[in-house]
Write an enzyme that holds these catalytic residues in place. Sequence first.
Site, PDB file in Angstrom:
ATOM      1  N   GLY A  25      28.809  42.352  36.558  1.00 39.04           N
ATOM      2  CA  GLY A  25      29.029  42.551  38.091  1.00 39.04           C
ATOM      3  C   GLY A  25      28.904  44.113  38.491  1.00 39.04           C
ATOM      4  O   GLY A  25      29.813  44.863  37.849  1.00 39.04           O
ATOM      5  N   VAL A  26      28.155  44.588  39.498  1.00 43.26           N
ATOM      6  CA  VAL A  26      28.196  46.031  39.808  1.00 43.26           C
ATOM      7  C   VAL A  26      28.248  46.085  41.254  1.00 43.26           C
ATOM      8  O   VAL A  26      27.497  46.778  42.142  1.00 43.26           O
ATOM      9  CB  VAL A  26      26.766  46.595  39.166  1.00 43.26           C
ATOM     10  CG1 VAL A  26      26.818  46.992  37.792  1.00 43.26           C
ATOM     11  CG2 VAL A  26      25.493  45.951  39.724  1.00 43.26           C
ATOM     12  N   GLY A  27      29.148  45.233  41.952  1.00 41.89           N
ATOM     13  CA  GLY A  27      29.298  45.315  43.142  1.00 41.89           C
ATOM     14  C   GLY A  27      30.172  46.442  43.620  1.00 41.89           C
ATOM     15  O   GLY A  27      30.277  47.723  42.631  1.00 41.89           O
TER      16      GLY A  27
ATOM     17  N   LYS B  27      46.511  33.822  49.293  1.00 39.45           N
ATOM     18  CA  LYS B  27      45.218  33.950  49.392  1.00 39.45           C
ATOM     19  C   LYS B  27      44.418  33.169  50.488  1.00 39.45           C
ATOM     20  O   LYS B  27      44.891  31.916  50.531  1.00 39.45           O
ATOM     21  CB  LYS B  27      44.382  33.667  47.799  1.00 39.45           C
ATOM     22  CG  LYS B  27      43.218  34.333  47.699  1.00 39.45           C
ATOM     23  CD  LYS B  27      43.486  35.780  47.310  1.00 39.45           C
ATOM     24  CE  LYS B  27      42.134  36.601  47.092  1.00 39.45           C
ATOM     25  NZ  LYS B  27      42.126  37.917  46.461  1.00 39.45           N
TER      26      LYS B  27
ATOM     27  N   VAL C 183      33.443  47.129  43.026  1.00 35.52           N
ATOM     28  CA  VAL C 183      34.353  47.406  42.115  1.00 35.52           C
ATOM     29  C   VAL C 183      33.562  47.789  40.773  1.00 35.52           C
ATOM     30  O   VAL C 183      33.763  49.030  40.125  1.00 35.52           O
ATOM     31  CB  VAL C 183      35.296  46.418  41.571  1.00 35.52           C
ATOM     32  CG1 VAL C 183      36.027  46.685  40.395  1.00 35.52           C
ATOM     33  CG2 VAL C 183      36.294  46.025  42.945  1.00 35.52           C
TER      34      VAL C 183
END
Length: 349
Positions: free
Chosen positions: A182-184, A81, A186
Site C-alpha cells: 500500500g503506497v497511499g 468509527k 501513509v
Amino acid sequence: MQTDWGYPDFDEHEGVHLFSDHRTGLRCVIAVHSTTLGPAAGGVRFWRYADSAAAITDALRLSRGMSFKNAMAGLPMGGGKGVVLAPEGGAKTPELLEAFGRAVESLGGRYVTAEDVGMSEADMMTISGTTRYVSGLPVAAGSAGGDPGPFTAMGVYLGVRAAAKRALDSEDMRGVRVAIQGVGSVGGGLARLLAKDGAVLTLADVNEAKAEALASELGAATADPASVLTLDADIVSPNALGAVLDATTIAALKCKAVAGGANNQLATAADGARLHDRGILYAPDYVINAGGIINVALEYLGQGDRADVEARIARIPERLIEVWDESAASGRPQAEVADAIARRLIGRG
C-alpha cells in the site's frame, strides 16, 4: 447478560447506529465503542462493501481499535468509527456527505469524525457544513490539524525504525529490507522517509502504476500486492486494508518484524499468537499508527500546535517498547499485551 447481537466483533460497544437517507443515497454505520476517556473519535471511510453485514463488522472492529489507539496515545478521547457504503456507481456527492454530517450531528458529540480511506480534507469541509463534530479540516501552517495522513506516516516510520532496532539490532535503516503493501498517503509517505535513510524497499499497491511511479522515484523494486507480505524481507509493513495477517500469510512470512499503518491487520485474535509463536516481532497497529489521530484530536480539542503533535508522535516508539518489554517478560503475544494495556486504560481490564 452480554450478547454479540450476531456479530462476533461486538465488544461491549456503547452504540451501533445505522443511518439511511433515500434522497442522497446515504447508507452508513457509526459505531461508538467507548466514551470513557472522552468523545468517541475516529475517521469515516467511504468504501464498497460486499453487504451491510460487512460494513457493520468493519465499523465494530475499527471503532474498538480507535478506543485502544486513543487510550495508548494518551488522548482524552474515546473510540468510534464511521463507514459510508459507497452507492452503485461509487458517487460521493456533496449531498451525501452533508447527510452524513447530519447523522454525526444527531449523536450530539458522542462521535467526532475525520478523514479515513476514501475521504479527504475537502470532504471534511463539506461535512462540517452540517455538523460541529468534525476534525481534519484545513488549518494554518504550524497549527495542529489538517490531513492526518502525513502524521500517521511519520509515526509508522518511527515505529519501523524502533522495530529494526529491536528485531535486527540495527541502529539505522541503511540496507534494511522493507516490503511495503500500500503506497497511499501513509505507505507512500513511509516509503519516502525510509528511502532517505537508505532502506532497501519493495513496494506494492492495487494501483500498479502508482507503485511503479513511486518505485521509480525512490529507486525501489515493486511486487504484486498479494505476495509482497511474504517476500524475503527484514520488515514487512502492511499499509493498505486490514485482516491481511492470517494463518496462511503468517505461515509464509520470511521477515523478522511486522510494522505497518493498516488498521486491524490481524484477521483474528489468534493471529497475534501465531506471529509470537513464529518469533516475529509485531508492532500493534493501533499503537504504531496513532500519528494521524493525535493530529486531528489536538485540532478538535484546541490543544497545542504542530510542534506539540510531533512531540506526541515521537513517543510512539516508547509505547511500542513498553508492549515489547512486557511481552518479553510475560511470554504473552505482543498483540495480547497491547490489548490488555489498552483495556486497562479504558476501564475494561
